[in-house]
Write a protein that holds these residues in place. Sequence first.
Motif, PDB file in Angstrom:
ATOM      1  N   GLU A 126       0.832  -1.201   0.000  1.00  0.00           N
ATOM      2  CA  GLU A 126       0.000   0.000   0.000  1.00  0.00           C
ATOM      3  C   GLU A 126       0.871   1.258   0.000  1.00  0.00           C
ATOM      4  OE1 GLU A 126      -2.986   2.559  -0.297  1.00  0.00           O
ATOM      5  OE2 GLU A 126      -3.186   0.398  -0.513  1.00  0.00           O
TER       6      GLU A 126
ATOM      7  N   ARG B 148       2.191   1.765  -3.473  1.00  0.00           N
ATOM      8  CA  ARG B 148       1.164   2.355  -4.350  1.00  0.00           C
ATOM      9  C   ARG B 148       1.032   3.856  -4.095  1.00  0.00           C
ATOM     10  NH1 ARG B 148      -1.204  -2.703  -3.471  1.00  0.00           N
ATOM     11  NH2 ARG B 148      -2.361  -2.013  -1.651  1.00  0.00           N
TER      12      ARG B 148
ATOM     13  N   GLU C 131       4.083   5.623  -5.495  1.00  0.00           N
ATOM     14  CA  GLU C 131       4.030   5.666  -6.963  1.00  0.00           C
ATOM     15  C   GLU C 131       3.071   6.758  -7.429  1.00  0.00           C
ATOM     16  OE1 GLU C 131       5.737   4.298  -9.369  1.00  0.00           O
ATOM     17  OE2 GLU C 131       6.971   2.999  -8.098  1.00  0.00           O
ATOM     18  N   LYS C 132       1.951   6.907  -6.724  1.00  0.00           N
ATOM     19  CA  LYS C 132       0.980   7.952  -7.065  1.00  0.00           C
ATOM     20  C   LYS C 132       1.597   9.337  -6.872  1.00  0.00           C
ATOM     21  CE  LYS C 132      -3.683   9.477  -5.912  1.00  0.00           C
ATOM     22  NZ  LYS C 132      -4.841   9.274  -5.043  1.00  0.00           N
TER      23      LYS C 132
END
Length: 132
Positions: A96, A99, A102-103
């Motif tokens: 998580e 993620r 990366e965002k």
Amino acid sequence: MKSLTIGKVAQLAEVGVETVRFYEREGLINKPSRRESGYRQYPEGTAQRIRFIKRAKGLGFTLKEIKDLLALRIEPETTCEDIRRRAEAKIGDIEEKIRTLEKIKRSLVKLIRTCSGRGSVIHCPILEAMDD
């Protein structure tokens, strides 16, 4: 059983003396007995326990999670599967975070593409985007 000074524990565990005190305050290591002089007397296994804490931190476990792992370690009903589930949950947490990072990275790349790198900071599109 041989007892160790705080300095010796710190040296063996490759941490600072303040780290040993911190782990003691947080309940990650037991409060040691004291000599008449007031010096702490740690049991021999303390340095090993601190090395365990360091390795667990290196794997991404929080101090609270490490405290739970240490407690599970001495529970007679605890199974290897219990520990495995904790490790799998930690992998989920890490995925998580990846993620999310990366965002954030995609957003920053997008902002960088809008900026030529020239001109006044007053008209910087990156700063302007953060003001919105």
